[in-house]
Write a protein that holds these residues in place. Structure first.
Motif, short mmCIF file in Angstrom:
data_model
loop_
_atom_site.label_atom_id
_atom_site.label_comp_id
_atom_site.label_asym_id
_atom_site.label_seq_id
_atom_site.Cartn_x
_atom_site.Cartn_y
_atom_site.Cartn_z
N LYS A 149 11.38 -6.98 24.77
CA LYS A 149 11.53 -7.09 23.33
C LYS A 149 10.23 -6.81 22.60
N TYR A 150 9.10 -7.04 23.27
CA TYR A 150 7.81 -6.91 22.62
C TYR A 150 7.01 -5.73 23.15
N LYS A 151 7.70 -4.72 23.64
CA LYS A 151 7.02 -3.51 24.08
C LYS A 151 6.80 -2.57 22.90
N GLY A 152 5.64 -1.92 22.90
CA GLY A 152 5.37 -0.90 21.90
C GLY A 152 5.25 -1.45 20.48
N ARG A 153 4.38 -2.42 20.26
CA ARG A 153 4.19 -2.96 18.92
C ARG A 153 3.48 -1.94 18.05
N ARG A 154 3.76 -1.97 16.75
CA ARG A 154 3.20 -1.01 15.82
C ARG A 154 2.08 -1.68 15.02
N VAL A 155 1.02 -0.92 14.82
CA VAL A 155 -0.13 -1.43 14.07
C VAL A 155 -0.41 -0.60 12.82
N GLU A 156 0.46 0.37 12.52
CA GLU A 156 0.22 1.21 11.35
C GLU A 156 0.41 0.39 10.08
N LEU A 157 -0.58 0.43 9.21
CA LEU A 157 -0.54 -0.29 7.95
C LEU A 157 -0.57 0.64 6.74
N VAL A 158 -0.42 1.93 6.97
CA VAL A 158 -0.57 2.90 5.89
C VAL A 158 0.50 2.71 4.83
N PHE A 159 1.75 2.66 5.26
CA PHE A 159 2.85 2.59 4.29
C PHE A 159 2.92 1.23 3.61
N SER A 160 2.71 0.16 4.37
CA SER A 160 2.76 -1.17 3.75
C SER A 160 1.63 -1.37 2.77
N ASN A 161 0.42 -0.94 3.15
CA ASN A 161 -0.71 -1.08 2.23
C ASN A 161 -0.57 -0.16 1.02
N ALA A 162 0.01 1.02 1.22
CA ALA A 162 0.23 1.92 0.09
C ALA A 162 1.24 1.32 -0.89
N ALA A 163 2.29 0.69 -0.36
CA ALA A 163 3.28 0.05 -1.24
C ALA A 163 2.65 -1.10 -2.01
N LEU A 164 1.82 -1.91 -1.34
CA LEU A 164 1.16 -3.01 -2.03
C LEU A 164 0.16 -2.50 -3.06
N LEU A 165 -0.51 -1.39 -2.76
CA LEU A 165 -1.47 -0.84 -3.71
C LEU A 165 -0.76 -0.32 -4.96
N ILE A 166 0.36 0.35 -4.77
CA ILE A 166 1.13 0.84 -5.92
C ILE A 166 1.64 -0.33 -6.76
N LEU A 167 2.11 -1.38 -6.07
CA LEU A 167 2.57 -2.56 -6.80
C LEU A 167 1.43 -3.21 -7.57
N ASP A 168 0.24 -3.22 -6.99
CA ASP A 168 -0.92 -3.77 -7.71
C ASP A 168 -1.18 -3.00 -9.00
N TYR A 169 -1.14 -1.70 -8.94
CA TYR A 169 -1.36 -0.89 -10.14
C TYR A 169 -0.29 -1.15 -11.19
N LEU A 170 0.95 -1.27 -10.77
CA LEU A 170 2.03 -1.53 -11.73
C LEU A 170 1.91 -2.92 -12.33
N GLN A 171 1.50 -3.89 -11.54
CA GLN A 171 1.32 -5.24 -12.07
C GLN A 171 0.15 -5.30 -13.05
N ILE A 172 -0.94 -4.59 -12.73
CA ILE A 172 -2.08 -4.56 -13.64
C ILE A 172 -1.69 -3.87 -14.95
N TYR A 173 -0.90 -2.79 -14.83
CA TYR A 173 -0.44 -2.12 -16.06
C TYR A 173 0.44 -3.05 -16.89
#
Length: 327
Positions: free
Chosen positions: A79-103
């Motif tokens: 069940k725990y084989k091949g864990r993913r460490v990519e944070l590009v999409f999650s961090n990009a989504a949070l960054l976009i949300l940050d900009y929208l919240q600041i706006y």
């Protein structure tokens, strides 16, 4: 292991004896012994039984459930084989949300700067990124909002009582913290083999939610400090005089939450990140982070998740970091 060797001895005796050709062919067609190791539930004594023309042997597991640690679980559990460490999409989504919240925050402040009224009306849905129902209602209700920098909307014209809005946020914070405490205690009480992994995933989920709700909660709390000029009334509820006893009754409990959320919580994040800074050189730090990412991705270790490497592995090291020697 006499039980296991007995069929083989019989087979050698038949092959080396004076049996007929039919008997020898029957012996040659006998299935070889097959063993199956049961590592999921222990038994008191080894057993040997026939199943589907094969011999099945059940022995005590090498590790019991209580002795298996998280690294062992990560290595041998499919069940725990091949864990993913990519944070590009999650961090990009949070960054976009940050900009929208600041706006959305700047937009709520711009209602006093008198931006074009049509622009304010048609872009009012941006307030939802901050869960800002109060400002959205100003523009949604006909005749309430007036594009004038020196005009304060009476709280009696709003259909929402700001006291109930504060109560809703207070209950949300309470149950948010309570749910984390209950889940944390439940995971510790079960003492499962992957307990540390589950607790680390729980922390990661709540850290992301704390990031998302940081600005919306701050906007709601900040309004209880706004007072109308000249009359010194609370802007969101004009029946209360600023800095009176009832006003302090609103401020004190939320100030305690603000200190925990915006002071203690960031200090805790710093305490989680700083021990992982093992060198002052950026390239060596990047190599160390990549090593832990590779170990976690190939199920060799769980330190990337348990030590919260996802908090800083996306960002480049800047400045001097605290050096600590670790085994």
């Amino acid at each position: 292991m006499s039980l296991v060797e007995e069929p083989l001895e019989q087979r050698e005796g038949l092959n080396g004896g004076s049996g007929t050709e039919e008997e020898e062919e029957a012996v040659d067609s006998m299935p070889l012994l097959s063993y199956r190791l049961n590592t999921h539930q222990g038994v008191d004594n080894p057993t040997l039984e026939m199943e589907d023309n094969a011999v099945k042997m059940t022995i005590d597991p090498l590790y019991t459930t209580e002795e298996v640690d998280d690294d062992y679980y990560m290595k041998f559990s499919p069940k725990y084989k091949g864990r993913r460490v990519e944070l590009v999409f999650s961090n990009a989504a949070l960054l976009i949300l940050d900009y929208l919240q600041i706006y959305a925050l700047m937009f709520s402040m711009a209602l006093r700067w008198t931006w074009p009224e049509d622009w304010s009306y048609y872009t009012r849905f941006f307030f939802f990124f901050n869960l800002d129902i109060w400002e959205f209602t100003k523009l949604q209700l006909p005749g309430v909002y007036k594009a004038a920098s020196d005009y304060f909307i009476p709280s009696s014209e709003m259909v929402i009582d700001y006291r109930f809005l504060l109560l809703a946020w207070g209950l949300f914070v309470f149950f948010f913290v309570l749910s984390f405490i209950c889940l944390y205690i439940a995971f510790n009480a079960k003492k499962r083999p992957n307990m540390l992994v589950k607790i680390a995933k729980l922390k990661r989920a709540y850290i992301v939610m704390c990031h998302i709700f940081a600005l919306p909660f701050g906007v709601v709390v900040a309004r209880i400090f706004f007072c109308t000029p000249y009359v010194h009334k609370l802007d969101v509820y004009n029946a209360y005089t600023c800095w009176s006893g009832i006003h302090w009754a609103f401020i004190c409990p939320f100030m305690a939450v603000v200190i925990m959320y915006y002071v203690v919580y960031p200090v805790w994040l710093i305490s989680k990140v700083s021990p992982q800074m093992l060198t002052t050189r950026g390239e060596r730090h990047e190599g160390y982070v990549q090593l832990k990412e590779t170990e976690y991705a190939h199920s060799l270790s769980t330190l990337w998740l348990i030590n919260s490497f996802y908090l800083f592995s996306t960002f480049r090291q800047i400045g001097r970091a605290s050096c600590r020697e670790r085994v």
